[in-house]
Design a protein around this motif. Structure first.
Motif, PDB file in Angstrom:
ATOM      1  N   MET A 148       0.849  -1.171   0.000  1.00 23.22           N
ATOM      2  CA  MET A 148       0.000   0.000   0.000  1.00 23.22           C
ATOM      3  C   MET A 148       0.898   1.238   0.000  1.00 23.22           C
ATOM      4  N   SER A 149       0.599   2.164  -0.890  1.00 21.83           N
ATOM      5  CA  SER A 149       1.428   3.358  -0.998  1.00 21.83           C
ATOM      6  C   SER A 149       1.050   4.371   0.082  1.00 21.83           C
ATOM      7  N   ALA A 150       1.839   5.402   0.184  1.00 23.66           N
ATOM      8  CA  ALA A 150       1.594   6.439   1.189  1.00 23.66           C
ATOM      9  C   ALA A 150       0.296   7.183   0.895  1.00 23.66           C
ATOM     10  N   VAL A 151       0.007   7.381  -0.387  1.00 26.75           N
ATOM     11  CA  VAL A 151      -1.220   8.085  -0.779  1.00 26.75           C
ATOM     12  C   VAL A 151      -2.440   7.259  -0.392  1.00 26.75           C
ATOM     13  N   GLU A 152      -2.398   5.954  -0.668  1.00 24.68           N
ATOM     14  CA  GLU A 152      -3.518   5.082  -0.314  1.00 24.68           C
ATOM     15  C   GLU A 152      -3.723   5.044   1.190  1.00 24.68           C
ATOM     16  N   ALA A 153      -2.632   4.995   1.923  1.00 29.71           N
ATOM     17  CA  ALA A 153      -2.732   4.967   3.382  1.00 29.71           C
ATOM     18  C   ALA A 153      -3.351   6.253   3.901  1.00 29.71           C
ATOM     19  N   GLU A 154      -2.983   7.378   3.293  1.00 30.78           N
ATOM     20  CA  GLU A 154      -3.541   8.670   3.699  1.00 30.78           C
ATOM     21  C   GLU A 154      -5.031   8.745   3.389  1.00 30.78           C
ATOM     22  N   VAL A 155      -5.426   8.245   2.230  1.00 30.76           N
ATOM     23  CA  VAL A 155      -6.834   8.239   1.847  1.00 30.76           C
ATOM     24  C   VAL A 155      -7.635   7.351   2.792  1.00 30.76           C
ATOM     25  N   LEU A 156      -7.113   6.178   3.119  1.00 31.70           N
ATOM     26  CA  LEU A 156      -7.816   5.270   4.012  1.00 31.70           C
ATOM     27  C   LEU A 156      -7.941   5.835   5.416  1.00 31.70           C
ATOM     28  N   GLN A 157      -6.999   6.662   5.821  1.00 30.65           N
ATOM     29  CA  GLN A 157      -7.087   7.287   7.135  1.00 30.65           C
ATOM     30  C   GLN A 157      -8.198   8.342   7.149  1.00 30.65           C
ATOM     31  N   LYS A 158      -8.401   9.022   6.036  1.00 27.93           N
ATOM     32  CA  LYS A 158      -9.421  10.057   5.937  1.00 27.93           C
ATOM     33  C   LYS A 158     -10.823   9.469   5.829  1.00 27.93           C
ATOM     34  N   ILE A 159     -10.944   8.251   5.315  1.00 33.13           N
ATOM     35  CA  ILE A 159     -12.241   7.623   5.096  1.00 33.13           C
ATOM     36  C   ILE A 159     -12.553   6.702   6.269  1.00 33.13           C
ATOM     37  N   ASP A 160     -13.730   6.861   6.840  1.00 33.64           N
ATOM     38  CA  ASP A 160     -14.172   5.936   7.885  1.00 33.64           C
ATOM     39  C   ASP A 160     -14.703   4.679   7.208  1.00 33.64           C
ATOM     40  N   LEU A 161     -14.041   3.570   7.422  1.00 32.58           N
ATOM     41  CA  LEU A 161     -14.446   2.324   6.786  1.00 32.58           C
ATOM     42  C   LEU A 161     -15.572   1.679   7.576  1.00 32.58           C
ATOM     43  N   ILE A 162     -16.572   1.211   6.859  1.00 34.83           N
ATOM     44  CA  ILE A 162     -17.678   0.469   7.459  1.00 34.83           C
ATOM     45  C   ILE A 162     -17.581  -0.942   6.925  1.00 34.83           C
ATOM     46  N   GLU A 163     -17.248  -1.864   7.781  1.00 32.62           N
ATOM     47  CA  GLU A 163     -17.085  -3.243   7.351  1.00 32.62           C
ATOM     48  C   GLU A 163     -18.374  -4.008   7.636  1.00 32.62           C
ATOM     49  N   PRO A 164     -18.877  -4.721   6.633  1.00 36.37           N
ATOM     50  CA  PRO A 164     -20.100  -5.493   6.855  1.00 36.37           C
ATOM     51  C   PRO A 164     -19.814  -6.708   7.736  1.00 36.37           C
ATOM     52  N   THR A 165     -20.826  -7.105   8.488  1.00 39.28           N
ATOM     53  CA  THR A 165     -20.653  -8.278   9.356  1.00 39.28           C
ATOM     54  C   THR A 165     -20.886  -9.567   8.584  1.00 39.28           C
ATOM     55  N   THR A 166     -21.660  -9.491   7.490  1.00 43.36           N
ATOM     56  CA  THR A 166     -21.890 -10.680   6.661  1.00 43.36           C
ATOM     57  C   THR A 166     -21.591 -10.333   5.214  1.00 43.36           C
ATOM     58  N   GLY A 167     -21.342 -11.326   4.419  1.00 39.76           N
ATOM     59  CA  GLY A 167     -21.080 -11.117   3.008  1.00 39.76           C
ATOM     60  C   GLY A 167     -19.598 -11.008   2.711  1.00 39.76           C
ATOM     61  N   LYS A 168     -19.300 -10.611   1.494  1.00 43.74           N
ATOM     62  CA  LYS A 168     -17.908 -10.521   1.066  1.00 43.74           C
ATOM     63  C   LYS A 168     -17.494  -9.056   0.975  1.00 43.74           C
ATOM     64  N   LEU A 169     -16.289  -8.790   1.311  1.00 46.77           N
ATOM     65  CA  LEU A 169     -15.718  -7.457   1.237  1.00 46.77           C
ATOM     66  C   LEU A 169     -14.528  -7.509   0.292  1.00 46.77           C
ATOM     67  N   PHE A 170     -14.506  -6.628  -0.670  1.00 50.02           N
ATOM     68  CA  PHE A 170     -13.361  -6.594  -1.581  1.00 50.02           C
ATOM     69  C   PHE A 170     -13.021  -5.153  -1.900  1.00 50.02           C
ATOM     70  N   PHE A 171     -11.788  -4.935  -2.276  1.00 51.88           N
ATOM     71  CA  PHE A 171     -11.289  -3.621  -2.644  1.00 51.88           C
ATOM     72  C   PHE A 171     -10.606  -3.764  -3.988  1.00 51.88           C
ATOM     73  N   GLU A 172     -11.008  -2.938  -4.924  1.00 56.18           N
ATOM     74  CA  GLU A 172     -10.433  -3.009  -6.267  1.00 56.18           C
ATOM     75  C   GLU A 172      -9.638  -1.738  -6.519  1.00 56.18           C
ATOM     76  N   HIS A 173      -8.403  -1.904  -6.873  1.00 58.05           N
ATOM     77  CA  HIS A 173      -7.544  -0.755  -7.169  1.00 58.05           C
ATOM     78  C   HIS A 173      -7.086  -0.852  -8.619  1.00 58.05           C
ATOM     79  N   LYS A 174      -7.443   0.159  -9.410  1.00 58.11           N
ATOM     80  CA  LYS A 174      -7.024   0.176 -10.807  1.00 58.11           C
ATOM     81  C   LYS A 174      -5.918   1.207 -10.957  1.00 58.11           C
ATOM     82  N   SER A 175      -4.784   0.757 -11.408  1.00 56.48           N
ATOM     83  CA  SER A 175      -3.655   1.664 -11.564  1.00 56.48           C
ATOM     84  C   SER A 175      -3.535   2.195 -12.989  1.00 56.48           C
ATOM     85  N   GLU A 176      -4.341   1.658 -13.901  1.00 55.11           N
ATOM     86  CA  GLU A 176      -4.239   2.110 -15.289  1.00 55.11           C
ATOM     87  C   GLU A 176      -5.114   3.345 -15.496  1.00 55.11           C
TER      88      GLU A 176
END
Length: 75
Positions: free
Chosen positions: A1-29
């Protein structure tokens, strides 16, 4: 994870679901859109030129009518 991604994730309050699947898609193109043609003249300038042409046509008609209304008879 880059410094920019880490900074963005710190600014965003993540809400994790208790059921189901959780995925994160990062497109660098990059995604390019189709190029758009820019008008060389603005619409305001085109309207102004059209008004100028209309006025010139009206003046030309008026002059033509005045010439045709003048008596052409010679003495």
């Amino acid at each position: 994870m880059s410094a920019v991604e880490a900074e963005v994730l710190q600014k965003i309050d993540l809400i994790e679901p208790t059921t189901g699947k959780l995925f994160f898609e990062h497109k660098s193109e990059l995604l390019f859109c189709r190029p758009h043609l820019m008008p060389l003249k603005t619409q305001a300038l085109e309207r102004l030129e059209e008004m100028h042409r209309d006025t010139a046509r009206q003046l030309q008609k008026k002059r033509h009518q005045q010439k045709s209304a003048e008596p052409t008879g010679s003495l």
